[in-house]
Design an enzyme around this catalytic site. Structure first.
Site, PDB file in Angstrom:
ATOM      1  N   PHE A 228     -56.986 -40.572 -15.624  1.00  0.00           N
ATOM      2  CA  PHE A 228     -56.765 -39.160 -15.314  1.00  0.00           C
ATOM      3  C   PHE A 228     -56.783 -38.356 -16.625  1.00  0.00           C
ATOM      4  O   PHE A 228     -56.411 -38.854 -17.688  1.00  0.00           O
ATOM      5  CB  PHE A 228     -55.416 -38.998 -14.594  1.00  0.00           C
ATOM      6  CG  PHE A 228     -55.142 -37.590 -14.172  1.00  0.00           C
ATOM      7  CD1 PHE A 228     -55.966 -36.957 -13.260  1.00  0.00           C
ATOM      8  CD2 PHE A 228     -54.079 -36.883 -14.703  1.00  0.00           C
ATOM      9  CE1 PHE A 228     -55.731 -35.641 -12.872  1.00  0.00           C
ATOM     10  CE2 PHE A 228     -53.832 -35.573 -14.326  1.00  0.00           C
ATOM     11  CZ  PHE A 228     -54.664 -34.952 -13.411  1.00  0.00           C
TER      12      PHE A 228
ATOM     13  N   ASP B 238     -49.632 -45.827 -21.162  1.00  0.00           N
ATOM     14  CA  ASP B 238     -49.632 -44.856 -20.072  1.00  0.00           C
ATOM     15  C   ASP B 238     -49.422 -45.682 -18.807  1.00  0.00           C
ATOM     16  O   ASP B 238     -50.352 -46.315 -18.295  1.00  0.00           O
ATOM     17  CB  ASP B 238     -50.954 -44.082 -20.031  1.00  0.00           C
ATOM     18  CG  ASP B 238     -50.995 -43.049 -18.908  1.00  0.00           C
ATOM     19  OD1 ASP B 238     -50.218 -43.205 -17.934  1.00  0.00           O
ATOM     20  OD2 ASP B 238     -51.814 -42.116 -18.979  1.00  0.00           O
TER      21      ASP B 238
ATOM     22  N   HIS C 230     -49.405 -45.500 -13.469  1.00  0.00           N
ATOM     23  CA  HIS C 230     -49.812 -46.214 -12.245  1.00  0.00           C
ATOM     24  C   HIS C 230     -49.045 -47.518 -12.070  1.00  0.00           C
ATOM     25  O   HIS C 230     -49.353 -48.261 -11.137  1.00  0.00           O
ATOM     26  CB  HIS C 230     -51.296 -46.597 -12.326  1.00  0.00           C
ATOM     27  CG  HIS C 230     -52.250 -45.451 -12.336  1.00  0.00           C
ATOM     28  ND1 HIS C 230     -53.617 -45.598 -12.334  1.00  0.00           N
ATOM     29  CD2 HIS C 230     -52.035 -44.113 -12.331  1.00  0.00           C
ATOM     30  CE1 HIS C 230     -54.212 -44.420 -12.331  1.00  0.00           C
ATOM     31  NE2 HIS C 230     -53.270 -43.492 -12.351  1.00  0.00           N
TER      32      HIS C 230
ATOM     33  N   GLN D 215     -45.165 -38.139 -10.024  1.00  0.00           N
ATOM     34  CA  GLN D 215     -45.909 -37.175  -9.217  1.00  0.00           C
ATOM     35  C   GLN D 215     -46.100 -37.782  -7.804  1.00  0.00           C
ATOM     36  O   GLN D 215     -45.993 -38.991  -7.613  1.00  0.00           O
ATOM     37  CB  GLN D 215     -47.231 -36.891  -9.948  1.00  0.00           C
ATOM     38  CG  GLN D 215     -48.238 -36.037  -9.223  1.00  0.00           C
ATOM     39  CD  GLN D 215     -49.191 -36.887  -8.421  1.00  0.00           C
ATOM     40  OE1 GLN D 215     -49.380 -38.070  -8.716  1.00  0.00           O
ATOM     41  NE2 GLN D 215     -49.790 -36.292  -7.408  1.00  0.00           N
TER      42      GLN D 215
ATOM     43  N   LYS E   9     -47.608 -41.169  -6.763  1.00  0.00           N
ATOM     44  CA  LYS E   9     -47.247 -42.360  -7.530  1.00  0.00           C
ATOM     45  C   LYS E   9     -46.339 -43.303  -6.739  1.00  0.00           C
ATOM     46  O   LYS E   9     -45.677 -42.896  -5.790  1.00  0.00           O
ATOM     47  CB  LYS E   9     -46.579 -41.951  -8.846  1.00  0.00           C
ATOM     48  CG  LYS E   9     -47.458 -41.090  -9.734  1.00  0.00           C
ATOM     49  CD  LYS E   9     -48.760 -41.777 -10.135  1.00  0.00           C
ATOM     50  CE  LYS E   9     -49.593 -41.012 -11.138  1.00  0.00           C
ATOM     51  NZ  LYS E   9     -50.189 -39.789 -10.632  1.00  0.00           N
TER      52      LYS E   9
ATOM     53  N   ARG F 144     -32.494 -30.207 -29.348  1.00  0.00           N
ATOM     54  CA  ARG F 144     -31.056 -30.438 -29.603  1.00  0.00           C
ATOM     55  C   ARG F 144     -30.835 -31.865 -30.095  1.00  0.00           C
ATOM     56  O   ARG F 144     -31.638 -32.759 -29.794  1.00  0.00           O
ATOM     57  CB  ARG F 144     -30.250 -30.265 -28.309  1.00  0.00           C
ATOM     58  CG  ARG F 144     -30.233 -28.872 -27.759  1.00  0.00           C
ATOM     59  CD  ARG F 144     -29.261 -28.784 -26.573  1.00  0.00           C
ATOM     60  NE  ARG F 144     -29.087 -27.404 -26.197  1.00  0.00           N
ATOM     61  CZ  ARG F 144     -29.656 -26.811 -25.129  1.00  0.00           C
ATOM     62  NH1 ARG F 144     -30.414 -27.506 -24.313  1.00  0.00           N
ATOM     63  NH2 ARG F 144     -29.448 -25.540 -24.890  1.00  0.00           N
TER      64      ARG F 144
ATOM     65  N   TYR G  82     -26.045 -24.991 -28.928  1.00  0.00           N
ATOM     66  CA  TYR G  82     -26.898 -23.971 -29.557  1.00  0.00           C
ATOM     67  C   TYR G  82     -27.338 -24.370 -30.970  1.00  0.00           C
ATOM     68  O   TYR G  82     -27.377 -23.556 -31.871  1.00  0.00           O
ATOM     69  CB  TYR G  82     -26.200 -22.612 -29.541  1.00  0.00           C
ATOM     70  CG  TYR G  82     -26.100 -22.038 -28.131  1.00  0.00           C
ATOM     71  CD1 TYR G  82     -27.246 -21.825 -27.372  1.00  0.00           C
ATOM     72  CD2 TYR G  82     -24.866 -21.735 -27.570  1.00  0.00           C
ATOM     73  CE1 TYR G  82     -27.172 -21.334 -26.089  1.00  0.00           C
ATOM     74  CE2 TYR G  82     -24.780 -21.231 -26.278  1.00  0.00           C
ATOM     75  CZ  TYR G  82     -25.940 -21.034 -25.543  1.00  0.00           C
ATOM     76  OH  TYR G  82     -25.867 -20.549 -24.257  1.00  0.00           O
TER      77      TYR G  82
ATOM     78  N   ARG H  64     -36.663 -31.193 -18.875  1.00  0.00           N
ATOM     79  CA  ARG H  64     -35.670 -32.070 -18.244  1.00  0.00           C
ATOM     80  C   ARG H  64     -35.927 -32.232 -16.748  1.00  0.00           C
ATOM     81  O   ARG H  64     -36.224 -31.273 -16.039  1.00  0.00           O
ATOM     82  CB  ARG H  64     -34.269 -31.471 -18.436  1.00  0.00           C
ATOM     83  CG  ARG H  64     -33.854 -31.293 -19.886  1.00  0.00           C
ATOM     84  CD  ARG H  64     -32.421 -30.800 -19.970  1.00  0.00           C
ATOM     85  NE  ARG H  64     -32.228 -29.574 -19.239  1.00  0.00           N
ATOM     86  CZ  ARG H  64     -31.938 -28.381 -19.796  1.00  0.00           C
ATOM     87  NH1 ARG H  64     -31.830 -28.295 -21.110  1.00  0.00           N
ATOM     88  NH2 ARG H  64     -31.752 -27.333 -19.041  1.00  0.00           N
TER      89      ARG H  64
HETATM   90  C1  PLP Z   1     -53.057 -42.449 -15.688  1.00  0.00           C
HETATM   91  C2  PLP Z   1     -52.279 -41.159 -15.577  1.00  0.00           C
HETATM   92  N1  PLP Z   1     -51.647 -40.692 -16.660  1.00  0.00           N
HETATM   93  C3  PLP Z   1     -50.937 -39.552 -16.620  1.00  0.00           C
HETATM   94  C4  PLP Z   1     -50.827 -38.825 -15.460  1.00  0.00           C
HETATM   95  C5  PLP Z   1     -50.088 -37.530 -15.484  1.00  0.00           C
HETATM   96  O1  PLP Z   1     -48.932 -37.560 -14.727  1.00  0.00           O
HETATM   97  P1  PLP Z   1     -48.330 -36.183 -14.158  1.00  0.00           P
HETATM   98  O2  PLP Z   1     -49.189 -35.744 -13.031  1.00  0.00           O
HETATM   99  O3  PLP Z   1     -46.948 -36.580 -13.707  1.00  0.00           O
HETATM  100  O4  PLP Z   1     -48.295 -35.218 -15.276  1.00  0.00           O
HETATM  101  C6  PLP Z   1     -51.480 -39.287 -14.299  1.00  0.00           C
HETATM  102  C7  PLP Z   1     -51.456 -38.642 -12.980  1.00  0.00           C
HETATM  103  O5  PLP Z   1     -50.953 -37.801 -12.487  1.00  0.00           O
HETATM  104  C8  PLP Z   1     -52.218 -40.473 -14.363  1.00  0.00           C
HETATM  105  O6  PLP Z   1     -52.868 -40.945 -13.287  1.00  0.00           O
END
Ligand code: PLP
Length: 418
Positions: free
Chosen positions: A96, A167, A170, A193, A196, A225, A232, A242
């Site tokens: 992605f 990353d 997935h 997301q 997922k 912070r 602050y 967050r």
């Molecule tokens: C391989 C990969 N990395 C990063 C992301 C980004 O995640 P997000 O959509 O939560 O920003 C995604 C998909 O959404 C993804 O498939």
């Protein structure tokens, strides 16, 4: 021979596959508790902290920092490492956009290294070949839930002094050679997301075994912070990234269901591997024997029109869709062929982009394995793997039905309709 649904026949399947996302009473209870507590923000809420503890423990990591998305997690991970202008980060082109755009967001340059056609994960030899004196990090994607080759990538990372980021958007719960993914490299970045395998609609997480990096990520996700420091007082340029208490409540409930879902997906994927693997022209991706747990965010197979009377992949996917199977052809082009890269629609000055410089001439790139993956891939979403044997049998029946029709010259409308 039965008529394709695309040509007026009755579809193999009229029922929907198991829905995603799922929830049960525990989610409703947890959400109600948060609503009634009046504490909805991570700033003073206990659930975000509990989620971080439990997510870290589940992924064999000593630290976790909850964020608003997978993309933000990647950006903060790069910033925590000090990656920025003039640096290069090696990424796969079959992923992605966020994997590569996060690199541009910190004003570094993504350098694409080809994937392995067996697993669709970044190929270690291609990574090695892409290293230059400017390379600061490698982002390995555990694509579709199959862990990247963390042995070879880890070895390259140590030998060349280049940080390895995972990353893991997935790969919730995936295990490589006895270790959960996410803290095998320096930092792991996760997404929650909606599609997922663990979700709160949106959300993200960073995992690490490095306490200094964890502290930096903690600070960067909260206006710079100091963890536990004055409200602050701000040490780094950053903002509010967050996760909320409401999202954490959903994720804590989802985490309870995850191990059982992983088992179901594993069982279903093995079943499909054996059933679909017998069909000429269908080749499920391989599984590296060091993959102890594959989390199957996607079920992927390679499609060869030869086995289907020359029917194009697009026509095949359309015919499957009409039969009630939610297949797709995945990414249409390698990331370097996206307009963002082809049109250099990013800050070329800040990133130090040099059109004369080989590894970043996006317009001229042609990484053969990725090009091929974009042409021949078929994806099924993870929720179909939560079905039972009859759901899986429908997939195989639909593929066989389309094949038979295609081989007998039926499906010609499907073949020609582009
Ligand atoms: C391989 C990969 N990395 C990063 C992301 C980004 O995640 P997000 O959509 O939560 O920003 C995604 C998909 O959404 C993804 O498939």
């Amino acid at each position: 021979m039965s008529t394709l649904a695309l040509e007026g026949g009755s579809p193999v399947r009229m029922r929907p596959f198991p829905e995603w996302p799922v929830h049960d009473e525990s989610d409703l209870r947890a959400l109600r508790e948060v609503l009634e507590s009046g504490t909805w923000s991570a700033a003073n809420g206990p659930r975000v902290r509990e989620l971080e503890r439990r997510f870290a423990a589940y992924h064999d990591a000593s630290h976790a920092v909850a964020t608003t998305s997978g993309t933000v997690s990647l950006v903060l991970a790069l910033r925590a490492l000090g990656v920025g202008s003039g640096d290069e980060v090696i990424v796969p082109p079959y992923t992605f956009m966020a994997t590569a755009s996060a690199v541009l967001e910190v004003n570094a340059l993504p350098v694409f290294a080809d994937i392995s056609l067996d697993t669709y994960c970044i190929a270690p030899d291609a990574v090695e070949a892409a290293i230059t004196p400017r390379t600061r990090a490698i982002i390995a994607v555990h694509f579709g839930g199959h862990p990247a080759d963390m042995d070879q990538l880890g070895e390259i990372s140590r030998r060349r002094g280049i940080t390895l980021i995972e990353d893991a958007a997935h790969a919730h719960g995936a295990v490589w050679a006895g270790r959960k993914v996410g803290a095998i490299g320096a930092l792991g970045c996760w997404s929650f997301q909606a599609s997922k395998n663990l979700t709160s609609g949106e959300g993200g997480m960073i995992t690490t075994n490095d306490s200094a990096l964890a502290e930096r990520c903690e600070s960067l996700h909260d206006f710079g912070r100091s963890p536990g420091g004055p409200w602050y007082e701000h040490h780094f340029l950053s903002g509010n990234h967050r996760l909320t208490e409401l999202q954490s409540a959903l994720l804590l409930a989802g985490l309870e269901r995850l191990p059982e879902q992983i088992e179901r997906r594993e069982r279903s994927a093995r079943h499909l591997d054996s059933e679909l693997g017998r069909i000429e022209g269908v080749r499920p991706l391989e599984r590296d024997p060091r993959t102890d747990v594959h989390s199957h965010h996607l079920y992927i197979f390679r499609y060869d029109p030869e086995g289907f009377g020359g029917m194009s992949r697009e026509a095949f996917v359309r015919a499957l869709n009409a039969e009630g199977i939610p297949a797709s052809s995945g990414y249409p082009v390698p990331l370097y062929r996206q307009p963002l890269f082809e049109e250099l629609a990013f800050d070329t000055r800040a990133t130090g982009y040099d059109p004369a410089y080989g590894p970043t001439q996006y317009g001229r790139l042609e990484l053969p394995q990725c090009e091929r993956a974009c042409r021949e891939t078929v994806w099924l979403p993870q929720n179909v793997l939560l079905g039972d044997e009859s759901d899986l049998a429908d997939i195989t029946s639909a593929v066989r039905k389309v094949q038979e029709a295609a081989r007998h010259g039926s499906g010609s409308r499907a073949t020609s309709a582009h």
